[in-house]
Design a protein around this motif. Structure first.
Motif, PDB file in Angstrom:
ATOM      1  N   CYS A 279      -3.714   3.254   1.481  1.00 24.69           N
ATOM      2  CA  CYS A 279      -4.106   2.968   2.871  1.00 24.69           C
ATOM      3  C   CYS A 279      -5.334   3.785   3.248  1.00 24.69           C
ATOM      4  O   CYS A 279      -6.276   3.269   3.867  1.00 24.69           O
ATOM      5  CB  CYS A 279      -2.950   3.293   3.822  1.00 24.69           C
ATOM      6  SG  CYS A 279      -1.621   2.067   3.865  1.00 24.69           S
TER       7      CYS A 279
ATOM      8  N   PHE B 238       0.684   5.197   9.616  1.00 23.55           N
ATOM      9  CA  PHE B 238       1.506   4.882   8.446  1.00 23.55           C
ATOM     10  C   PHE B 238       2.921   5.420   8.634  1.00 23.55           C
ATOM     11  O   PHE B 238       3.914   4.703   8.422  1.00 23.55           O
ATOM     12  CB  PHE B 238       0.854   5.490   7.205  1.00 23.55           C
ATOM     13  CG  PHE B 238       1.584   5.212   5.911  1.00 23.55           C
ATOM     14  CD1 PHE B 238       1.303   4.076   5.169  1.00 23.55           C
ATOM     15  CD2 PHE B 238       2.541   6.087   5.436  1.00 23.55           C
ATOM     16  CE1 PHE B 238       1.966   3.823   3.969  1.00 23.55           C
ATOM     17  CE2 PHE B 238       3.211   5.851   4.242  1.00 23.55           C
ATOM     18  CZ  PHE B 238       2.920   4.706   3.514  1.00 23.55           C
TER      19      PHE B 238
ATOM     20  N   LEU C 202       0.664  -6.918   4.894  1.00 30.15           N
ATOM     21  CA  LEU C 202       0.671  -5.469   4.713  1.00 30.15           C
ATOM     22  C   LEU C 202       2.089  -5.006   4.429  1.00 30.15           C
ATOM     23  O   LEU C 202       2.981  -5.124   5.267  1.00 30.15           O
ATOM     24  CB  LEU C 202       0.135  -4.761   5.959  1.00 30.15           C
ATOM     25  CG  LEU C 202       0.206  -3.225   5.940  1.00 30.15           C
ATOM     26  CD1 LEU C 202      -0.682  -2.660   4.822  1.00 30.15           C
ATOM     27  CD2 LEU C 202      -0.209  -2.654   7.288  1.00 30.15           C
TER      28      LEU C 202
ATOM     29  N   PHE D 153       0.828  -1.196   0.000  1.00 33.94           N
ATOM     30  CA  PHE D 153       0.000   0.000   0.000  1.00 33.94           C
ATOM     31  C   PHE D 153       0.867   1.252   0.000  1.00 33.94           C
ATOM     32  O   PHE D 153       1.867   1.331   0.720  1.00 33.94           O
ATOM     33  CB  PHE D 153      -0.887   0.050   1.258  1.00 33.94           C
ATOM     34  CG  PHE D 153      -1.974  -0.976   1.307  1.00 33.94           C
ATOM     35  CD1 PHE D 153      -3.285  -0.630   1.018  1.00 33.94           C
ATOM     36  CD2 PHE D 153      -1.697  -2.287   1.665  1.00 33.94           C
ATOM     37  CE1 PHE D 153      -4.302  -1.572   1.083  1.00 33.94           C
ATOM     38  CE2 PHE D 153      -2.704  -3.233   1.740  1.00 33.94           C
ATOM     39  CZ  PHE D 153      -4.006  -2.876   1.438  1.00 33.94           C
TER      40      PHE D 153
ATOM     41  N   MET E 265      -7.130   0.627   9.541  1.00 36.77           N
ATOM     42  CA  MET E 265      -7.584   0.544   8.155  1.00 36.77           C
ATOM     43  C   MET E 265      -8.807  -0.348   8.007  1.00 36.77           C
ATOM     44  O   MET E 265      -9.506  -0.270   6.990  1.00 36.77           O
ATOM     45  CB  MET E 265      -6.465   0.014   7.265  1.00 36.77           C
ATOM     46  CG  MET E 265      -5.279   0.947   7.095  1.00 36.77           C
ATOM     47  SD  MET E 265      -3.905   0.126   6.236  1.00 36.77           S
ATOM     48  CE  MET E 265      -4.707  -0.420   4.726  1.00 36.77           C
TER      49      MET E 265
END
Length: 440
Positions: A31, A150, A231, A26, A223
């Motif tokens: 995301c 993130f 991920l 991602f 998420m």
């Protein structure tokens, strides 16, 4: 107008779920797109919108005619008596009617003026707007939290990579120190110091790896990504450095904050409530009509062989005259709540200003650390390269190599910490200003 408004209401469509990118890797935008479509809390907020839309339709449905059918059938074992005067004027009881009776009635009412129905009409638009704003608040929180999570995962990944590079340098230094020790050039102190430094970095790398796993699990939760789903994160360091810059001279406008807009919407709803109690002194007016089909016969088998229809229509006016001052007290209470909302607007405006000033100060402080850390990193790399060459030439002792490598590792860690602190504080600053992008 009420009928047109009722039929023009459109049900809000659910946002389709986002898909996982190929390979499960991602970008930040992906995301956020996935979170906006799959985060359970945000999906609950959208369901709340749909529930509210259903409530609005329920309230507005009272503007439409209310039509119903009733039917009954009865059998008299003894016909009722009615007293009639005879020819001499003497009251004489007589049985009248038929033993079997059935009535089918079609009834309809139409509200012409009803305060409760008017309230539903007046609050439909602000109520719909309030729940849309509530969804926007939840979406803003999701975007902010996912963005910061993130960056937190990226920081741990970069820390892991720093220790990886440090281990490579230390392994090379250990190999050189061991070779110089075997050749009798130096004693075993350099060799042992290199081994100690390497073991410390190996332990730190393990901690960084576990931190990546834990923070990745938290990012998945934010998420709405299943825990078993791999991920991976994709990013561009140069782009992150460009994204760290934000205009700190932009002025604050409290009306951009969705929390402030929600209070304004509550003011509109409260104004409708005040009008409701003001109009409570007016009479309610409605129209009604009934069509009856009556069937009567002494023989049950022939009950429905003959029909006696009747119909009528009329208007009904209802005006409550005295309710123990309840309407006056309700009106007073509604006005007090409206004044309280004014105070809430003032308090929220002050709170927003404080949040903005704090976020701005935090961002400026972290940005200064980031600029200094970037310069220190360049200097530490240069010093490390020079010291290591001097050590191999026998000019510098191994202790200087350890100091230079430790300084380089610290400079790299400080640089990445500062970079991601700037990116995180930028999210908080944009959120405080009400400018955080949430359309994903």
């Amino acid at each position: 107008m009420a009928l047109l408004l009722f039929w023009s209401l459109a049900a809000s469509a659910q946002t389709p779920p986002a898909t996982v990118p190929p390979g499960g890797t991602f970008t930040l935008e992906q995301c956020l797109q996935y979170a906006v479509r799959n985060q359970p809390v945000l999906r609950q907020a959208r369901l709340d919108q749909e529930v509210n839309e259903a409530d609005i339709r329920i309230g507005l449905s009272d503007w439409l005619p209310q039509v119903g059918v009733t039917a009954d059938a009865q059998h008299f074992f003894q016909l009722p008596f009615t007293v009639f005067p005879n020819a001499e004027g003497v009251s004489t009881p007589r049985q009248i009617g038929l033993k079997n009776t059935s009535t089918i009635s079609l009834n309809g009412t139409q509200a012409l003026f009803n305060n409760d129905v008017w309230l539903a009409l007046r609050t439909a638009r602000p109520s719909r707007r309030f729940y849309q704003q509530n969804t926007a608040v939840v979406q803003t929180n999701v975007v902010a939290n996912v963005s910061k999570a993130f960056f937190d995962v990226l920081l741990s990944q970069r820390q892991f990579q720093v220790f990886e590079a440090d281990i490579v340098r230390l392994q090379r230094s250990l190999k050189d120190a061991k070779a110089r020790y075997d050749a009798g050039v130096v004693d075993k102190i350099d060799y042992k110091q290199a081994e100690i430094a390497l073991n410390n970095s190996l332990a730190a790398r393990k901690q960084a790896l576990e931190s990546v796993n834990a923070k990745s699990a938290y990012l998945k939760q934010l998420m709405g990504l299943p825990g078993e789903q791999p991920l991976g994160l994709q990013y561009d360091t140069l782009r992150l450095e460009r994204d760290a810059v934000v205009d700190t001279a932009a002025a604050l406008d409290a009306t951009n904050r969705i929390e402030y807009q929600q209070l304004q919407t509550e003011k509109a709803l409260q104004a409708a409530q005040i009008s409701y109690y003001q109009y409570g002194f007016l009479p309610e007016l409605s129209a009604f009509g009934t069509y009856n089909s009556v069937y009567q016969n002494n023989r049950l088998a022939d009950l429905y062989s003959r029909r006696f229809p009747s119909s009528f229509a009329g208007l009904q006016l209802a005006l409550p005259i005295f309710q123990g001052t309840r309407r006056l007290q309700n009106l007073r209470r509604a006005r007090l709540l409206d004044t309280r909302l004014d105070e809430s607007l003032t308090a929220v405006r002050n709170q927003i200003n404080t949040e903005f000033q704090q976020a701005l100060a935090t961002y400026k402080g972290y940005y200064a650390d980031y600029q200094l850390g970037k310069r220190n990193l360049a200097l530490a790399r240069e010093v490390n390269d020079v010291v290591y060459l001097q050590y191999r030439e026998g000019v510098k002792p191994y202790l200087d190599v350890i100091v230079a490598q430790t300084t380089l590792r610290t400079a790299e860690l400080n640089y990445y910490v500062a970079l991601f602190q700037v990116l995180t504080s930028k999210v908080d600053l944009l959120r405080a200003r009400g400018n955080l992008p949430t359309n994903y």
